[in-house]
Design a protein around this motif. Structure first.
Motif, PDB file in Angstrom:
ATOM      1  N   TRP A  39      50.914  63.433 -19.012  1.00 48.13           N
ATOM      2  CA  TRP A  39      51.399  62.238 -19.695  1.00 48.13           C
ATOM      3  C   TRP A  39      52.714  62.518 -20.421  1.00 48.13           C
ATOM      4  O   TRP A  39      52.931  63.629 -20.911  1.00 48.13           O
ATOM      5  CB  TRP A  39      50.385  61.756 -20.731  1.00 48.13           C
ATOM      6  CG  TRP A  39      49.185  61.063 -20.146  1.00 48.13           C
ATOM      7  CD1 TRP A  39      47.996  61.630 -19.783  1.00 48.13           C
ATOM      8  CD2 TRP A  39      49.075  59.661 -19.859  1.00 48.13           C
ATOM      9  NE1 TRP A  39      47.150  60.673 -19.295  1.00 48.13           N
ATOM     10  CE2 TRP A  39      47.776  59.455 -19.329  1.00 48.13           C
ATOM     11  CE3 TRP A  39      49.922  58.567 -19.993  1.00 48.13           C
ATOM     12  CZ2 TRP A  39      47.325  58.194 -18.951  1.00 48.13           C
ATOM     13  CZ3 TRP A  39      49.477  57.316 -19.614  1.00 48.13           C
ATOM     14  CH2 TRP A  39      48.186  57.141 -19.095  1.00 48.13           C
ATOM     15  N   GLY A  87      53.012  55.053 -22.898  1.00 52.05           N
ATOM     16  CA  GLY A  87      52.682  56.296 -22.214  1.00 52.05           C
ATOM     17  C   GLY A  87      52.863  56.137 -20.716  1.00 52.05           C
ATOM     18  O   GLY A  87      52.590  55.069 -20.165  1.00 52.05           O
ATOM     19  N   HIS A  89      51.901  58.161 -17.084  1.00 50.16           N
ATOM     20  CA  HIS A  89      51.177  59.230 -16.402  1.00 50.16           C
ATOM     21  C   HIS A  89      52.011  59.759 -15.245  1.00 50.16           C
ATOM     22  O   HIS A  89      52.881  59.061 -14.718  1.00 50.16           O
ATOM     23  CB  HIS A  89      49.826  58.702 -15.912  1.00 50.16           C
ATOM     24  CG  HIS A  89      48.899  59.759 -15.431  1.00 50.16           C
ATOM     25  ND1 HIS A  89      48.712  60.029 -14.090  1.00 50.16           N
ATOM     26  CD2 HIS A  89      48.094  60.626 -16.110  1.00 50.16           C
ATOM     27  CE1 HIS A  89      47.833  61.009 -13.957  1.00 50.16           C
ATOM     28  NE2 HIS A  89      47.438  61.384 -15.167  1.00 50.16           N
ATOM     29  N   GLY A  94      51.434  53.557 -16.219  1.00 45.38           N
ATOM     30  CA  GLY A  94      51.504  53.719 -17.659  1.00 45.38           C
ATOM     31  C   GLY A  94      51.107  52.459 -18.394  1.00 45.38           C
ATOM     32  O   GLY A  94      50.610  51.488 -17.809  1.00 45.38           O
TER      33      GLY A  94
END
Length: 261
Positions: A39, A87, A89, A94
């Motif tokens: 992440w 965030g 990934h 995200g």
């Protein structure tokens, strides 16, 4: 202390926190962020949005003008809480969370032959929860956006020489779709542009947002943001004495400190 000085002190304090954090991180090792991590997160815990407001709100048969220029924001801004967190990934999926709370108060003059003076208290909460999918290319990327934006408005109009004419609140949720473009055009510099549309009659009849900003990252985990944001919403509900309509644009420059890890 005036609000303008307070806002500047808050931003200067955030910038100092970011600078100290960056220096402490770079002093430890100076190695690049691992490309194999699952992440990547970005957090702007408080950024400044110098909101100007243009439009009007109608409650029943009363229409309140919402005309607040940016030049008056330091006099009319009572409270602001703005945070952005996202965030992404390594799979290129995200999420994005953006929460804005603004409390504005402004003197107004009601239209008509007597030009009656009054005061408007305007509270706005906008909270976005969206999914992201990234299409990366060398030097730039596209993020596809789909999510929900919750809006809550509280409006109060009081005459200086008389009663409260409007005291109402309304909330709704809009689906939205959009795209965000990121371009690393120079070392440490990224241009970010975003556009989205929403509402589609589910919540508001129509909503559109545009944002453009520069992201300068002089340190490993800290960057600084500067740009411009605007969001227009047209929401209409009810009829007659129960009608509520909000037809306005919030727009203005933004400044912030972003933490990336």
């Amino acid at each position: 202390m005036g609000r303008k000085q307070l806002v500047l002190m808050v931003f200067a304090s955030l910038a100092m926190i970011g600078l100290l954090s960056a220096l402490s991180q770079t002093a430890l090792a100076g190695e690049s962020i691992s490309q194999t991590k699952n992440w990547e997160f970005n957090l702007a815990p408080f950024y400044i949005w110098g909101v100007a407001l243009d439009g009007d709100v109608t409650v029943g048969t009363n229409t309140v003008p919402l005309e607040l220029p940016f030049s008056d924001i330091t006099d009319n801004l009572e409270t602001a809480f703005i945070v952005h967190f996202e965030g992404m990934h390594k799979s290129n999926w995200g999420f994005l969370i953006d929460v804005n709370y603004l409390d504005l108060s402004s003197d107004v003059t009601l239209p008509g032959p007597f030009s009656v003076p009054g005061n408007v208290d305007f509270d706005a909460t906008l909270a976005e929860f969206s999914a992201l999918y990234r299409l990366p290319y060398e030097g730039y990327s596209f993020d596809l956006i789909a999510g929900l934006r919750y809006t809550k408005l509280e409006n109060k109009l009081t005459l200086n020489t008389g009663p409260t004419l409007v005291d109402a609140s309304q909330d709704w949720t809009d689906p939205l779709i959009g795209v965000r473009w990121k371009w690393g055009f120079a070392d440490q510099w990224t241009l970010v542009a975003r556009g989205d549309v929403g509402g589609f009659g589910v919540g508001s009849d129509f909503a559109v947002q545009g944002l453009a900003l520069f992201d300068w990252q002089p340190f490993k985990y800290v960057s600084f943001l500067a740009g411009y944001r605007a969001i227009y919403q047209d929401y209409d509900d009810g009829s007659g004495p129960d009608r509520f309509r909000y037809d306005a644009t919030m727009h203005g420059p933004i400044l912030g400190v972003n933490f990336r890890w």
